[in-house]
Structure formats: C-alpha cells, structure tokens
Motif scaffolding. Structure first.
Motif, PDB file in Angstrom:
ATOM      1  N   ARG A   1     -11.178 -52.636  34.420  1.00  0.00           N
ATOM      2  CA  ARG A   1     -10.296 -51.589  34.957  1.00  0.00           C
ATOM      3  C   ARG A   1      -9.912 -51.955  36.375  1.00  0.00           C
ATOM      4  N   TYR A   2      -9.051 -51.135  36.975  1.00  0.00           N
ATOM      5  CA  TYR A   2      -8.797 -51.252  38.409  1.00  0.00           C
ATOM      6  C   TYR A   2      -9.762 -50.299  39.104  1.00  0.00           C
ATOM      7  N   MET A   3     -10.481 -50.777  40.073  1.00  0.00           N
ATOM      8  CA  MET A   3     -11.422 -49.893  40.750  1.00  0.00           C
ATOM      9  C   MET A   3     -11.802 -50.412  42.126  1.00  0.00           C
ATOM     10  N   LYS A   4     -12.423 -49.531  42.903  1.00  0.00           N
ATOM     11  CA  LYS A   4     -13.023 -49.927  44.181  1.00  0.00           C
ATOM     12  C   LYS A   4     -14.250 -49.055  44.388  1.00  0.00           C
ATOM     13  N   GLY A   5     -15.329 -49.668  44.903  1.00  0.00           N
ATOM     14  CA  GLY A   5     -16.559 -48.930  45.163  1.00  0.00           C
ATOM     15  C   GLY A   5     -17.032 -49.127  46.594  1.00  0.00           C
ATOM     16  N   SER A   6     -17.878 -48.212  47.061  1.00  0.00           N
ATOM     17  CA  SER A   6     -18.483 -48.268  48.398  1.00  0.00           C
ATOM     18  C   SER A   6     -19.857 -47.618  48.301  1.00  0.00           C
TER      19      SER A   6
ATOM     20  N   LEU B   1     -19.565 -44.407  46.062  1.00  0.00           N
ATOM     21  CA  LEU B   1     -18.240 -43.820  45.852  1.00  0.00           C
ATOM     22  C   LEU B   1     -17.461 -44.747  44.937  1.00  0.00           C
ATOM     23  N   VAL B   2     -16.720 -44.172  44.018  1.00  0.00           N
ATOM     24  CA  VAL B   2     -15.915 -44.996  43.107  1.00  0.00           C
ATOM     25  C   VAL B   2     -14.560 -44.338  42.891  1.00  0.00           C
ATOM     26  N   VAL B   3     -13.524 -45.150  42.901  1.00  0.00           N
ATOM     27  CA  VAL B   3     -12.209 -44.683  42.475  1.00  0.00           C
ATOM     28  C   VAL B   3     -11.657 -45.683  41.460  1.00  0.00           C
ATOM     29  N   GLU B   4     -11.009 -45.161  40.448  1.00  0.00           N
ATOM     30  CA  GLU B   4     -10.452 -46.015  39.385  1.00  0.00           C
ATOM     31  C   GLU B   4      -8.996 -45.629  39.162  1.00  0.00           C
ATOM     32  N   TRP B   5      -8.212 -46.598  38.788  1.00  0.00           N
ATOM     33  CA  TRP B   5      -6.826 -46.303  38.442  1.00  0.00           C
ATOM     34  C   TRP B   5      -6.349 -47.324  37.421  1.00  0.00           C
ATOM     35  N   GLY B   6      -5.231 -47.005  36.805  1.00  0.00           N
ATOM     36  CA  GLY B   6      -4.722 -47.901  35.756  1.00  0.00           C
ATOM     37  C   GLY B   6      -5.453 -47.614  34.467  1.00  0.00           C
ATOM     38  N   ASP B   7      -4.805 -47.791  33.348  1.00  0.00           N
ATOM     39  CA  ASP B   7      -5.501 -47.556  32.098  1.00  0.00           C
ATOM     40  C   ASP B   7      -6.346 -48.772  31.767  1.00  0.00           C
ATOM     41  N   TYR B   8      -7.281 -48.609  30.831  1.00  0.00           N
ATOM     42  CA  TYR B   8      -8.282 -49.640  30.597  1.00  0.00           C
ATOM     43  C   TYR B   8      -7.734 -50.911  29.988  1.00  0.00           C
ATOM     44  N   GLN B   9      -6.564 -50.827  29.399  1.00  0.00           N
ATOM     45  CA  GLN B   9      -6.033 -52.034  28.776  1.00  0.00           C
ATOM     46  C   GLN B   9      -4.913 -52.661  29.592  1.00  0.00           C
ATOM     47  N   SER B  10      -4.659 -52.102  30.782  1.00  0.00           N
ATOM     48  CA  SER B  10      -3.556 -52.669  31.550  1.00  0.00           C
ATOM     49  C   SER B  10      -3.935 -54.046  32.070  1.00  0.00           C
ATOM     50  N   ALA B  11      -2.975 -54.904  32.108  1.00  0.00           N
ATOM     51  CA  ALA B  11      -3.217 -56.276  32.547  1.00  0.00           C
ATOM     52  C   ALA B  11      -3.322 -56.326  34.064  1.00  0.00           C
ATOM     53  N   PRO B  12      -4.005 -57.349  34.574  1.00  0.00           N
ATOM     54  CA  PRO B  12      -4.080 -57.506  36.025  1.00  0.00           C
ATOM     55  C   PRO B  12      -2.722 -57.843  36.639  1.00  0.00           C
TER      56      PRO B  12
ATOM     57  N   CYS C   1      -3.203 -49.034  43.729  1.00  0.00           N
ATOM     58  CA  CYS C   1      -2.955 -47.619  44.022  1.00  0.00           C
ATOM     59  C   CYS C   1      -3.322 -47.395  45.487  1.00  0.00           C
ATOM     60  N   ALA C   2      -2.314 -47.337  46.351  1.00  0.00           N
ATOM     61  CA  ALA C   2      -2.567 -47.237  47.797  1.00  0.00           C
ATOM     62  C   ALA C   2      -3.313 -45.946  48.134  1.00  0.00           C
ATOM     63  N   ALA C   3      -2.946 -44.842  47.476  1.00  0.00           N
ATOM     64  CA  ALA C   3      -3.606 -43.560  47.764  1.00  0.00           C
ATOM     65  C   ALA C   3      -5.084 -43.607  47.375  1.00  0.00           C
ATOM     66  N   CYS C   4      -5.397 -44.360  46.312  1.00  0.00           N
ATOM     67  CA  CYS C   4      -6.795 -44.480  45.876  1.00  0.00           C
ATOM     68  C   CYS C   4      -7.610 -45.264  46.900  1.00  0.00           C
ATOM     69  N   LEU C   5      -7.048 -46.388  47.359  1.00  0.00           N
ATOM     70  CA  LEU C   5      -7.754 -47.221  48.330  1.00  0.00           C
ATOM     71  C   LEU C   5      -7.925 -46.481  49.654  1.00  0.00           C
ATOM     72  N   ASP C   6      -6.916 -45.703  50.010  1.00  0.00           N
ATOM     73  CA  ASP C   6      -7.001 -44.922  51.237  1.00  0.00           C
ATOM     74  C   ASP C   6      -8.069 -43.824  51.106  1.00  0.00           C
ATOM     75  N   TRP C   7      -8.099 -43.190  49.949  1.00  0.00           N
ATOM     76  CA  TRP C   7      -9.091 -42.121  49.697  1.00  0.00           C
ATOM     77  C   TRP C   7     -10.511 -42.638  49.890  1.00  0.00           C
ATOM     78  N   ILE C   8     -10.822 -43.782  49.268  1.00  0.00           N
ATOM     79  CA  ILE C   8     -12.209 -44.257  49.320  1.00  0.00           C
ATOM     80  C   ILE C   8     -12.563 -44.750  50.723  1.00  0.00           C
ATOM     81  N   LYS C   9     -11.591 -45.296  51.426  1.00  0.00           N
ATOM     82  CA  LYS C   9     -11.857 -45.767  52.785  1.00  0.00           C
ATOM     83  C   LYS C   9     -12.150 -44.595  53.717  1.00  0.00           C
ATOM     84  N   GLN C  10     -11.321 -43.551  53.637  1.00  0.00           N
ATOM     85  CA  GLN C  10     -11.530 -42.377  54.488  1.00  0.00           C
ATOM     86  C   GLN C  10     -12.843 -41.662  54.159  1.00  0.00           C
ATOM     87  N   PHE C  11     -13.130 -41.597  52.869  1.00  0.00           N
ATOM     88  CA  PHE C  11     -14.382 -40.964  52.412  1.00  0.00           C
ATOM     89  C   PHE C  11     -15.570 -41.723  53.029  1.00  0.00           C
TER      90      PHE C  11
END
Ligand code: FAD
Ligand code: NAG
Length: 514
Positions: A355-360, A422-433, A438-448
């Motif tokens: 998936r697309y994701m970012k963790g902290s 902390l985890v944020v995910e975006w994109g559906d599970y079968q979407s290709a790289p 998702c800029a709002a997702c990356l911003d959310w996790i950074k601010q959090f």
C-alpha cells in the motif's frame, strides 16, 4: 505493532513505474571505478541466482516493497543463491563505488531496501529463507529472507516452538530482527533480537564472518539493534526458541466511538500498573473514532477479567469483546489480520498487503499524560483528505524487553512502557507504484509527530525524544540519538572499522565517523 485488518488482494502483476525525472543519486562513482554490471554478470549464476537491470521486464515487479511510495531506481537487483555469490556481488559494488542495499522482506518504512535513493545495488535475500530446527538445543538456524507467518508456522510444526517477532505476516525476519522485533509475546520473551545467539555476515570487503558473543563481539553488539543495512549482509541467524502453554488466550475489546480518550487514559493507567508479563497488548485509536485493544495472554481465558480490571474500572465495560482460548499458532494467525482460520495458510509467503503509507513512532517511559492524549485526540479527530486510514497504535512495552541493559546491545530503548506508532495510508491496495503522494496525508503525520515531540520535550524536560528504529522515519528530530541513544558513538566506531569505505549506506545508515 500492526496494521488495520488487511483486505486480501493480489499484487498487480503488470506494473509500470514512473521514475523521478532526475533521481537523486547516493553515490558518484570515482572516474576510474570498475563498472558494476560486467562484474555482476561475471558471477556464475549457480543455484538460480538472478540479475535484473532496469531495462528488464521483471525489474519493476522485483523492486516492489510493502510501501508503494518508493520507486528509487537501483542500478541492478541481484538475487543470489549462495553466500559466495553475495561476497562477489558486494566486492563488485565496493569496487564500483556503488552502495549496497540488502532486502529481506521489503517492509522498510523509508524504502531503504531499495537504497533510499537511486543508484544502489539491491541484493534480494528471498532465496535465503530456510529454517532448520535443532530440537536438542531448542535453537534454529533461520535465513533472513523468510517472512514472519511462514517462520511461525514452520517453528510450530517442528515442535510447537514460538519465536517472539512482529505480527504482520509478510514482514521479513531479517530486517525485523536486526532492528528489534516486537510482537504479541514481547513482554514475556523480549525482542526478536534478544533471541539471536549467532549470525553469519558478509562484510564490505566480501569476507564471511561468524558473529557471536565470543566471535566478533563488537559486531554482535551492533547488529542487534543497528544491523539493518549498515554493517553488511546477514545471511543466517541462529536463534533461541521458546515454548508456551498448550492453551493461550487472544482477546479484543472495543468501544463505541467517542470513548477513545477515556479508554486511552485507562490503558495508560493499566499499563503502568505492572500487569503480568504474560500479556502483551496494543491499542488502536482510529481517526474514524473507534478504539480497540488487542492482546495475547499466555494463560487461560478465565484470567482475562481480573487481568484487565484496572483498565475496565476506568474505561467502563467494552461495547464489544471477542476473547478466544486457542493454541498459540491460532492466536498468531488471528493477529495476522488475514481473516484466515487455517494455520497452514501462513505458509504462503506472497506479500498481499502492499500500500501507500507512512509511519512514525515515539517511545514513552512514563504513563501517557492527559496532555499527550489531547494531542492524539486533536489529530485523530478526522482523517486527512485523501487518506484511506489514519490511526495511532499504542503498544504496551516493558516486561522482558526491559530486562536487558541499554548498552548490552545496540537496541538502547530498554526502559519504556509504551510505544506510540502513527500510521497514515492512502491509495487502494492494488494500485501500482509511481502515483503522486498524498500531500495532506504526509503533512498530517508530520504535524502529529511534531506536536507529540513538543509535548514530550515539555513533559520529560529533555530535547531527546526516543523512537523505535524499525519504524524508521526521516521526520524524526535527531534520529541518531532518538534510535541509538548513548550507543551512537560506539556504533559509529564499529562502522568505521567494519566498513571504512561506507559501502553499506542509505540516508539513515550509521556513518563511518561522527
Ligand atoms: C505492515 C508492517 C507491519 C509491521 N509490524 C511490525 C511489528 O509487528 N513489530 C515490529 O517490531 N515491527 C513491525 N514492522 C516494522 C518492521 O520491523 C520493519 O519495517 C523492518 O525493518 C522490516 O524488515 P524487512 O526485512 O521486511 O524489510 P527490508 O526493507 O527488507 O529491510 C529493512 C532494513 O534492513 C536492511 N536489511 C534487510 N535484510 C538485511 C540483512 N539480511 N542484513 C543486513 N541488513 C538487512 C535493509 O537494507 C533495510 O535497511 C512492520 C512494518 C510494516 C510495513
Ligand atoms: C554498561 O553500563 C553499565 C551501567 O551504566 C556500566 O557499568 C557498564 O560498564 C557498561 N558496559 C559497557 C560495555 O559499556
């Protein structure tokens, strides 16, 4: 510790990668460096070893890790079948000035098994996935490339053995164990790396060494906690095996939306009340408002109400619970979140959760304060635009993890009670790289993260905010000390001796000098 329930899906087979127009490069080879490709091509392909270059059709698929965000472009992907081939490939890279990026399960949070920047040689260890149990010593020799679910299944089948690793079924044993390894029996048995008694490593000059308490003890220290990608390629691990009661209990308590902050406060008080080390739990606070505590207790179901009393006295009764007494392997299967009920399904090592994701992460040595819970409530009030999921998982640490001295291994974080991930995910599970992030997702996790960091500093009266290196994160301030604490200088010294040319490098690797 783990992710939301994973929808089963099959990774798309035909993928097209769009690379950055001018990818940043990790190295500039010296003008007189030996070109790497002819050197790699000259390694005998015995045992089905495979070399892929970016023009090969199979290259994009082989590049994929668990996080589709990353499309760094290695100069080649080499899949060796023998330790000798690994030695030769490492020598080729060293001579060419190319960085080496080992890959076990491909779950690095920053794409470091692709190199973390373009221009590395990726060495895929998927052919090093064997498990050999020695029942006379209760040990096993395990290859780095096996994934957790098949490892657990094989150990169970070989004699009802248990290994305390993580929960996600497709995480690689190699990366997990070299950075820590925390799972649902962690408070009883400690970290995955605490089970390691010996390793085999290929270092930057291509030599093959045994690493243990008596052979290369410096590396034995460094590889247990800082071993991911910085010192060489670990090709085999000898581990201690554990056993548990014939019946254990897995449990899940959940509450209606709106109760999350109160449940979190109750969880903190309960975790601080020194519960039995036979229990390990995590609390999942989702931005949808739901809150759930999942755990494994290495004892009978009848003990659970008493075990959880400090919590439920504060939180109130859960609106839903699912408490199951079962064999250990059934509980491990439950926490793979695949929804399967037959443990033999754990043998399938195909990644199904990309998936697309970012963790902290941040680790806490004291109860989680009201002010910290307020920071969580603020950021978890709603999902960032474009996210498919956004949540915080609070693992209960302590127990056996803390029974080892902070300077006995490179894993410095031995005094914590809780880990918040902390985890944020975006994109559906079968979407290709290759899709835009998702800029709002990356911003959310950074601010959090930064708000939690500020709160931590105010509360603990220190600038240093400890974190877990297996949730490796470029947003973390002073990651060097956040991950490695007072072990940092020693780790740098060992790196300087073992890999003076810095062949094993990526954006958050241990440097050759401070
Ligand atoms: C979905 C998901 C769930 C997770 N759940 C847990 C959990 O329950 N508990 C927990 O503790 N962690 C968990 N993690 C974190 C996990 O431990 C780390 O991401 C770990 O680094 C993954 O290892 P890997 O082998 O899969 O990854 P890789 O990307 O292959 O490797 C990670 C790093 O280690 C290096 N490396 C890999 N193999 C070797 C080797 N043989 N020798 C030297 N260096 C090597 C790589 O170069 C890279 O820098 C989870 C991660 C994800 C994405
Ligand atoms: C580890 O720390 C302890 C306690 O501070 C100290 O006594 C010991 O000498 C240290 N060991 C090493 C190897 O640095």
């Amino acid at each position: 510790m783990l992710f939301n329930a994973i929808p089963i899906s099959v990774v798309a087979t035909a993928l097209t990668l769009t690379y950055l127009a001018s990818p940043p490069t990790l190295v500039t080879a010296a003008p007189n460096a030996t070109p790497i490709l002819p050197c790699l091509q000259a390694i005998p392909a015995a045992g089905g070893a495979q070399l892929l270059t970016p023009s090969d059709k199979a290259f994009p698929q082989a590049l994929l890790g668990a996080d589709y965000r990353f499309t760094f472009k290695p100069v080649a992907i080499y899949t060796p079948a023998s330790v000798d081939q690994i030695s030769k490939a490492v020598r080729c890279a060293a001579a060419a000035g190319v960085a080496v990026a080992p890959r076990s399960g491909g779950h690095s949070y920053e794409g470091y098994s692709q190199g973390g920047l373009s221009g590395s040689l990726m060495i895929d260890l998927s052919k090093f996935a064997s498990v050999t149990v020695d029942a006379s010593t209760n040990t096993a020799v395990v290859g780095p490339g096996i994934r957790l679910a098949p490892l657990y299944y094989k150990l169970w089948e070989a004699g009802q053995y248990v290994f305390p690793g993580g929960t996600c079924p497709t995480v690689g044993f190699g990366g997990l164990t070299l950075g820590g390894g925390y799972g649902m029996t962690g408070r009883m048995f400690g970290l995955a790396l605490d089970q390691v008694v010996e390793m085999t490593i290929v270092t930057a000059d291509g030599t093959v060494d045994t690493v243990s308490a008596t052979q290369n003890p410096d590396l034995f220290f460094a590889l247990r906690g800082a071993g991911g990608g910085s010192y060489g390629i670990v090709t085999a691990f000898k581990i201690k095996l554990q056993r548990v009661a014939a019946k254990v209990t897995s449990f899940s308590y959940s509450w209606d939306s709106g109760k999350a902050a109160q449940v979190m406060a109750a969880y903190s008080a309960w975790g601080a009340s020194n519960p039995s080390t036979k229990v390990t739990t995590e609390l999942n606070w989702d931005s949808s408002g739901s809150v759930e505590i999942d755990g494994t207790y290495l004892g009978p179901k009848a003990d659970i109400p008493g075990l959880m009393k400090v919590l439920t006295d504060i939180s109130g009764a859960p609106s839903d619970k699912d408490v199951r007494e079962s064999t250990y392997i059934d509980s491990a299967l439950r926490w793979t979140w695949t929804g399967e009920t037959d443990p033999s399904t754990m043998q399938d090592p195909v990644p199904q959760d990309a998936r697309y994701m970012k963790g902290s992460s941040i680790l806490y040595s004291k109860p989680i304060s009201k002010a910290t819970i307020a920071v969580m409530a603020k950021h978890l009030a709603k999902k960032p635009a474009g996210a498919t999921a956004a949540y915080a998982i609070t693992d209960l640490w302590g127990g056996k993890v803390n029974a080892v001295a902070a300077n006995a291994t490179a894993f410095a974080r031995r005094n914590n009670l809780f880990g918040i991930e902390l985890v944020v995910e975006w994109g559906d599970y079968q979407s290709a790289p290759g899709k835009p992030d998702c800029a709002a997702c990356l911003d959310w996790i950074k601010q959090f993260l930064l708000d939690l960091v500020a709160q931590y500093r105010a509360e603990y009266g220190t600038q240093l905010v400890p974190a877990y290196q297996n949730y490796i994160d470029k947003n973390l301030p002073d990651w060097q000390h956040a991950y490695y604490g007072d072990n940092w200088a020693k780790l740098v010294a060992i790196k300087g001796k073992t890999d003076p040319e810095n062949v094993f490098r990526f954006p958050q690797s241990i440097p050759v000098k401070v």
